[in-house]
Motif scaffolding. Structure first.
Motif, mmCIF file in Angstrom:
data_model
loop_
_atom_site.group_PDB
_atom_site.id
_atom_site.type_symbol
_atom_site.label_atom_id
_atom_site.label_comp_id
_atom_site.label_asym_id
_atom_site.label_seq_id
_atom_site.Cartn_x
_atom_site.Cartn_y
_atom_site.Cartn_z
ATOM 1 N N ARG A 29 -4.794 4.103 -43.390
ATOM 2 C CA ARG A 29 -5.392 2.794 -43.131
ATOM 3 C C ARG A 29 -5.086 2.300 -41.717
ATOM 4 O O ARG A 29 -4.167 2.761 -41.072
ATOM 5 N N ARG A 30 -5.919 1.354 -41.260
ATOM 6 C CA ARG A 30 -5.784 0.719 -39.951
ATOM 7 C C ARG A 30 -6.004 1.692 -38.800
ATOM 8 O O ARG A 30 -5.421 1.540 -37.719
ATOM 9 N N ARG A 31 -6.853 2.679 -39.045
ATOM 10 C CA ARG A 31 -7.181 3.636 -37.983
ATOM 11 C C ARG A 31 -8.693 3.727 -37.768
ATOM 12 O O ARG A 31 -9.166 4.668 -37.129
ATOM 13 N N GLY A 32 -9.430 2.771 -38.320
ATOM 14 C CA GLY A 32 -10.859 2.719 -38.065
ATOM 15 C C GLY A 32 -11.737 3.381 -39.099
ATOM 16 O O GLY A 32 -12.974 3.302 -39.003
ATOM 17 N N SER A 33 -11.153 4.026 -40.111
ATOM 18 C CA SER A 33 -11.983 4.727 -41.094
ATOM 19 C C SER A 33 -12.816 3.760 -41.923
ATOM 20 O O SER A 33 -13.999 4.022 -42.189
ATOM 21 N N GLY A 34 -12.220 2.659 -42.352
ATOM 22 C CA GLY A 34 -12.963 1.687 -43.147
ATOM 23 C C GLY A 34 -14.135 1.118 -42.375
ATOM 24 O O GLY A 34 -15.243 0.994 -42.908
ATOM 25 N N ARG A 35 -13.905 0.767 -41.115
ATOM 26 C CA ARG A 35 -14.986 0.217 -40.282
ATOM 27 C C ARG A 35 -16.109 1.223 -40.100
ATOM 28 O O ARG A 35 -17.294 0.900 -40.267
ATOM 29 N N ARG A 36 -15.770 2.474 -39.789
ATOM 30 C CA ARG A 36 -16.790 3.489 -39.566
ATOM 31 C C ARG A 36 -17.547 3.826 -40.845
ATOM 32 O O ARG A 36 -18.762 4.056 -40.819
ATOM 33 N N LEU A 37 -16.858 3.868 -41.958
ATOM 34 C CA LEU A 37 -17.537 4.115 -43.230
ATOM 35 C C LEU A 37 -18.524 2.990 -43.534
ATOM 36 O O LEU A 37 -19.653 3.231 -43.955
ATOM 37 N N ARG A 38 -18.087 1.751 -43.321
ATOM 38 C CA ARG A 38 -18.974 0.622 -43.600
ATOM 39 C C ARG A 38 -20.206 0.661 -42.706
ATOM 40 O O ARG A 38 -21.316 0.347 -43.148
ATOM 41 N N GLU A 39 -20.045 1.043 -41.465
ATOM 42 C CA GLU A 39 -21.202 1.147 -40.564
ATOM 43 C C GLU A 39 -22.215 2.162 -41.096
ATOM 44 O O GLU A 39 -23.425 1.931 -41.054
ATOM 45 N N ALA A 40 -21.726 3.283 -41.608
ATOM 46 C CA ALA A 40 -22.630 4.297 -42.163
ATOM 47 C C ALA A 40 -23.347 3.765 -43.399
ATOM 48 O O ALA A 40 -24.548 4.010 -43.594
ATOM 49 N N VAL A 41 -22.631 3.022 -44.232
ATOM 50 C CA VAL A 41 -23.228 2.463 -45.447
ATOM 51 C C VAL A 41 -24.297 1.435 -45.090
ATOM 52 O O VAL A 41 -25.393 1.423 -45.669
ATOM 53 N N VAL A 42 -23.997 0.556 -44.141
ATOM 54 C CA VAL A 42 -24.962 -0.475 -43.731
ATOM 55 C C VAL A 42 -26.248 0.167 -43.230
ATOM 56 O O VAL A 42 -27.361 -0.261 -43.569
ATOM 57 N N ALA A 43 -26.133 1.218 -42.433
ATOM 58 C CA ALA A 43 -27.321 1.885 -41.904
ATOM 59 C C ALA A 43 -28.157 2.472 -43.036
ATOM 60 O O ALA A 43 -29.398 2.349 -43.032
ATOM 61 N N GLU A 44 -27.520 3.089 -44.022
ATOM 62 C CA GLU A 44 -28.270 3.675 -45.129
ATOM 63 C C GLU A 44 -28.888 2.602 -46.009
ATOM 64 O O GLU A 44 -30.029 2.738 -46.475
ATOM 65 N N ALA A 45 -28.137 1.529 -46.255
ATOM 66 C CA ALA A 45 -28.668 0.444 -47.082
ATOM 67 C C ALA A 45 -29.929 -0.143 -46.449
ATOM 68 O O ALA A 45 -30.916 -0.419 -47.138
ATOM 69 N N ARG A 46 -29.914 -0.334 -45.152
ATOM 70 C CA ARG A 46 -31.110 -0.828 -44.464
ATOM 71 C C ARG A 46 -32.260 0.169 -44.601
ATOM 72 O O ARG A 46 -33.408 -0.214 -44.852
ATOM 73 N N ALA A 47 -31.957 1.463 -44.446
ATOM 74 C CA ALA A 47 -32.991 2.486 -44.552
ATOM 75 C C ALA A 47 -33.607 2.518 -45.949
ATOM 76 O O ALA A 47 -34.784 2.863 -46.112
#
Length: 330
Positions: A95-113
């Motif tokens: 945790r606290r190394r950016g994985s949560g943020r990067r995962l969420r970015e990928a999810v947001v992009a797919e949800a929009r698609a």
């Protein structure tokens, strides 16, 4: 170095990666919900066989070739496909190394698609969950929830027997496994339409339309991960129609999930919620001896349901926030 994020296809991934992904997922779900929906080995088998329901999944690694330390899953909400529901977990050591943020970015992009316009998730009150919520200026808290657990021990079962056996004048209690019997489908749908308008809740939605077709689709979706569906209901003796109901799903894990409990407005404040929930606990105990407890989340402003749960020996486990992010592009 930023973590490596990749889509995760359980049908083709290697056995070690599948085991790592399911382990991180079930550990995170257990921390969040007080009990994983299924053991990691069972989840892995369902994922491999394509029996875990419609979803999009991702994995996070420190870099290519390293072990999976973060996971994310996106599903459309059962009641509205325009709303995506996110489950995202990162192992403690990563945790606290950016994985949560990067995962969420990928999810947001797919949800929009996929045409979704909102994304929801639940996080534990306090750190690190609330810090994650604050990381996006577009997230807003919808509801503060209490997670309750009802242990099916002897004292609890005696209490449930006492409540279930108390006559409710003008009503009779029943239950079913799986699909609702056809004669009750329409009235069950009318009850489920009122899940979102319980008195005192913060995010009252008003009654939604639930016809028989929607009931059947809902049944399919809540069991597409292999769970067994159990419904307890109260019927009006005059009409023999459903006026109150509570819904649970059971997997091979030791903790069952209770989902929605609803009572038609004209039949509220007559003790029906207590009776259907008491009867449901007894049925789950009888039908599934491996189940040791039942968990449920309750809007902390829903004083009536909080009182019902206290009367049936539910215990407060934790508090969570239901949060939502609008997916319009900023």
């Amino acid at each position: 170095m930023d973590p490596h994020i990749e889509t995760f296809d359980p049908a083709v991934t290697g056995a070690d990666d599948l085991a790592s992904w399911t382990s991180v997922f079930t550990d995170g779900q257990s921390e969040l919900s007080g009990g994983a929906p299924a053991p990691a080995e069972e989840l892995a088998a369902r994922l491999r066989a394509g029996r875990a329901g419609r979803a999009w999944r991702w994995a996070a690694r420190a870099s290519r070739g390293h072990a999976i330390h973060g996971v994310a899953e996106l599903r459309p909400r059962h009641h509205d496909e325009r709303i995506g529901f996110l489950r995202l977990f990162v192992a403690d050591t990563a945790r606290r190394r950016g994985s949560g943020r990067r995962l969420r970015e990928a999810v947001v992009a797919e949800a929009r698609a996929q045409g979704m316009d909102r994304l929801q998730c639940t996080v534990l009150v306090g750190e690190p969950g609330e810090r994650f919520v604050r990381s996006s200026p577009y997230l807003r808290s919808l509801v503060r929830l209490e997670l309750h657990k009802q242990y099916l021990d002897e004292e609890t079962l005696r209490r449930c027997w006492s409540v279930a056996a108390t006559p409710a004048r003008g009503y009779r209690l029943t239950h079913w496994e799986g699909a609702v019997p056809e004669p009750l489908a329409a009235s069950f749908g009318r009850v489920m339409a009122h899940v979102g308008d319980a008195p005192g809740t913060q995010a009252r939605q008003g009654a939604l339309a639930w016809d028989v077709a929607r009931v059947r689709e809902w049944e399919r979706r809540v069991t597409e991960d292999g769970s067994r569906l159990v419904v307890g209901a109260a019927l009006d003796r005059t009409s023999d129609l459903v006026v109150a109901a509570t819904v649970s799903t059971v997997s091979r894990g030791s903790v069952a999930d209770q989902h929605d409990t609803a009572v038609l407005p004209a039949h509220r404040r007559k003790g029906l919620a207590s009776r259907v929930k008491a009867t449901q606990a007894l049925r789950v105990h009888d039908l599934f001896p491996h189940v040791e407890a039942v968990t449920v989340t309750v809007d902390r402003e829903n004083r009536g349901m909080l009182a019902v749960n206290r009367s049936l020996r539910y215990q407060l486990v934790s508090e969570r926030l239901l949060v939502e992010e609008g997916l319009e592009r900023h």
